[in-house]
Design an enzyme around this catalytic site. Structure first.
Site, mmCIF file in Angstrom:
data_model
loop_
_atom_site.group_PDB
_atom_site.id
_atom_site.type_symbol
_atom_site.label_atom_id
_atom_site.label_comp_id
_atom_site.label_asym_id
_atom_site.label_seq_id
_atom_site.Cartn_x
_atom_site.Cartn_y
_atom_site.Cartn_z
ATOM 1 N N LYS A 217 27.940 72.294 31.812
ATOM 2 C CA LYS A 217 29.308 71.959 32.149
ATOM 3 C C LYS A 217 29.682 70.733 32.054
ATOM 4 O O LYS A 217 30.835 70.225 31.447
ATOM 5 C CB LYS A 217 29.828 72.609 33.297
ATOM 6 N N GLU B 134 36.284 68.402 40.298
ATOM 7 C CA GLU B 134 37.507 68.283 39.466
ATOM 8 C C GLU B 134 38.592 68.927 40.482
ATOM 9 O O GLU B 134 38.619 69.244 41.465
ATOM 10 C CB GLU B 134 37.351 69.034 38.423
ATOM 11 N N HIS C 146 36.810 86.449 41.150
ATOM 12 C CA HIS C 146 36.461 85.720 39.981
ATOM 13 C C HIS C 146 35.691 86.558 38.940
ATOM 14 O O HIS C 146 35.338 86.236 37.960
ATOM 15 C CB HIS C 146 35.475 84.407 40.068
ATOM 16 N N ARG D 285 28.130 83.235 24.156
ATOM 17 C CA ARG D 285 27.655 84.537 23.848
ATOM 18 C C ARG D 285 28.925 85.453 23.450
ATOM 19 O O ARG D 285 29.920 84.906 23.757
ATOM 20 C CB ARG D 285 27.087 85.120 25.031
HETATM 21 P P1 ADP Z 1 31.430 80.326 36.343
HETATM 22 O O1 ADP Z 1 30.565 79.683 35.310
HETATM 23 O O2 ADP Z 1 30.704 80.538 37.800
HETATM 24 O O3 ADP Z 1 32.254 81.810 36.169
HETATM 25 P P2 ADP Z 1 33.751 78.704 36.023
HETATM 26 O O4 ADP Z 1 33.939 77.405 36.013
HETATM 27 O O5 ADP Z 1 34.169 79.653 34.982
HETATM 28 O O6 ADP Z 1 32.540 79.128 36.766
HETATM 29 O O7 ADP Z 1 34.904 79.225 37.193
HETATM 30 C C1 ADP Z 1 34.797 80.391 37.497
HETATM 31 C C2 ADP Z 1 36.165 80.795 38.512
HETATM 32 O O8 ADP Z 1 36.483 79.699 39.675
HETATM 33 C C3 ADP Z 1 37.595 80.501 37.537
HETATM 34 O O9 ADP Z 1 37.904 81.631 36.734
HETATM 35 C C4 ADP Z 1 38.624 80.120 38.548
HETATM 36 O O10 ADP Z 1 39.040 81.464 39.216
HETATM 37 C C5 ADP Z 1 37.730 79.299 39.523
HETATM 38 N N1 ADP Z 1 37.827 77.860 39.225
HETATM 39 C C6 ADP Z 1 36.964 76.907 38.524
HETATM 40 N N2 ADP Z 1 37.321 75.967 38.618
HETATM 41 C C7 ADP Z 1 38.621 75.838 39.284
HETATM 42 C C8 ADP Z 1 39.844 74.743 39.391
HETATM 43 N N3 ADP Z 1 39.274 73.432 38.890
HETATM 44 N N4 ADP Z 1 40.802 75.007 39.896
HETATM 45 C C9 ADP Z 1 41.071 76.483 40.460
HETATM 46 N N5 ADP Z 1 40.040 77.274 40.238
HETATM 47 C C10 ADP Z 1 38.770 77.196 39.668
#
Ligand code: ADP
Length: 448
Positions: free
Chosen positions: A116, A200, A235, A292
């Protein structure tokens, strides 16, 4: 084109890949665990090889056994599907070393976009909007405090190697940030063997949007516009649609073009999804790249007419993408409901056991991607998703109407599923008016 392809997956996605192989004149070969011995998709493969016991760690995640199966059956390529080994760069590398084509990106491109922090760095360079936050991994808590004060609380601590929602902590003040950093680091080190974390800005109310991109080995990358996956619980996506309702098309086009540039810059071939959160000011912020095919790819197929799984196989075989960006046009609206074998009335407890009744819906604009049927016994070992019901219509209103009717027709029993939940969600004003954020399903379930 390949003669034989091995599918290193199970369930509905194995069946989806079998279908794509047949259209391309390729012989599909499956691997299966002992728990999937009676998997209904296996009889559609030309050969099926048992690779071990039910637990994924002893079968679908065993690189050595999958490679042996590929060698015994003499395949040219492996399609990893989603989950399991699909985002494992080491697996992609082993395939390359064994001269078996991995249907997906090179291990280098996968490693770069799968990390990431590295992905965010490259995204910034190509002009994609990212979240305000730390530029790289955080070494000491003081540095984290400094960044958090700059961007303002709440912030979220995330693992560079994170996935499946693990290694994330929300912090609303300095005290919880200090604790969150340490626990996220430990969780990430244990789960992913990499304890690097970053922070972040945390968005309280956001929508989840993602751009589908396809790249080939000749330096081309074309985006297939966006999906909206705002309907989530913990999520986990529940409902996905394309195109996203109520967004600014000019802003969307700009982000989608930048997402294609990111894939080009990473020298990436295959299907990729660039995920974003959209804040209430309609600004996009990149979350991560999935390297993917996604569960929700059918909605994009229906509105663009592009067969994503077939294109993945073609580009892996060295073909050029058969269309340019200007050839891709959106038509109509598609919505997908994930049908999970879970009991919504008992905290979504996963349901294993035999499906006695399975009556599939049909009619105009209805697509069902499922490996389940009457008499199928759901094993307890894997993800609870047993299928995806997708409705297509000329516009969003007609897609919703078709989906509601299809859900009414769809009978599965006695195993409990998420069908009744989808029926209720599709009636909410939040969904109907697309006036929603990623927590609306949870609020709805709490009766708020
Ligand atoms: P993973 O790879 O574990 O799925 P992500 O980066 O896609 O991680 O984040 C998963 C979920 O977490 C997102 O869909 C969102 O719901 C929440 N999330 C992640 N980052 C943020 C953020 N900066 N602010 C609010 N929610 C977040």
């Amino acid at each position: 084109m390949f003669g034989r392809v091995l599918i290193a997956n199970r369930g509905e996605i194995a069946l989806r890949i079998i279908r794509a192989c047949r259209e391309l004149g390729i012989e599909p070969i499956c691997v299966f665990s002992e728990a999937d011995r009676d998997g209904p998709w296996l009889k559609h493969a030309d050969e099926a090889v048992c690779i071990g016991p039910g637990p994924a760690k002893e079968s679908y995640l065993r690189i050595d056994r999958i490679i042996s199966a590929a060698e015994i059956t003499n395949v040219d390529a492996i399609h990893p599907g989603y989950g399991f080994l699909s985002e494992n760069a080491h697996f992609a590398e082993v395939c390359r070393d064994c001269q078996i084509e991995f249907i997906g990106p090179s291990p280098e491109a996968m490693a770069q976009l799968g990390d990431k922090i590295a992905a965010k760095r490259l995204a910034k360079q190509v002009g994609l909007p990212t979240f305000p936050g730390s530029d790289g991994a955080l070494e000491d808590p003081e540095e984290a405090m400094k960044v958090a004060r700059e961007i303002g609380f709440p912030v979220i601590v995330k693992a560079a190697a994170g996935g499946g929602g693990r290694g994330m902590r929300i912090a609303r003040n300095e005290e919880s940030l200090r604790l969150g950093l340490e626990s996220a680091r430990q969780e990430a080190a244990a789960a992913f063997g990499n304890g690097a974390v970053y922070i972040e800005k945390f968005l309280e109310k956001a929508r989840h949007l993602e751009i589908q991109v396809l790249g080939d080995k000749h330096g081309n990358a074309v985006h297939l516009y966006e999906r909206d996956c705002t309907s989530q619980r913990r999520h986990q996506k529940l409902i996905e649609e394309a195109p996203a309702p109520n967004i600014d098309p000019a802003k969307r086009d700009q982000v989608a073009n930048a997402a294609a540039s990111l894939i080009r810059a990473a020298k990436y071939s295959g299907a990729a999804t660039v995920e974003f959160l959209m804040d209430r000011g309609a600004d996009f912020h990149m979350l991560e790249v999935n390297t993917r095919v996604q569960v929700e790819h059918p909605v994009t197929e229906l509105v663009t007419g592009v067969d994503i799984v077939k294109e993945m196989i073609r580009v892996a075989a060295g073909e050029k993408l058969p269309f340019k960006q200007s050839d891709v046009r959106l038509k109509g609206h598609a919505i997908e409901c994930r049908i999970n074998a879970e009991d919504p009335d008992r905290n979504f407890m996963p349901q294993a056991g035999r499906i006695e009744t399975f009556a599939a819906p049909g009619g105009p604009g209805i697509r069902l991607d499922s490996h389940a049927r009457s008499g199928y016994r759901i094993p307890p070992n894997y993800d609870s998703m047993i299928g995806k019901l997708i409705a297509f219509g000329p516009d969003r209103t007609s897609a919703i109407a078709r989906l509601r009717q299809a859900l009414r027709e769809f009978e599965i029993g006695p195993v409990k599923t998420t069908i009744p939940l989808h029926q209720r969600l599709l009636e909410t004003a939040h969904f109907v008016n697309a006036d929603f954020d990623i927590h609306y399903v949870e609020r709805f379930l709490k009766g708020e």
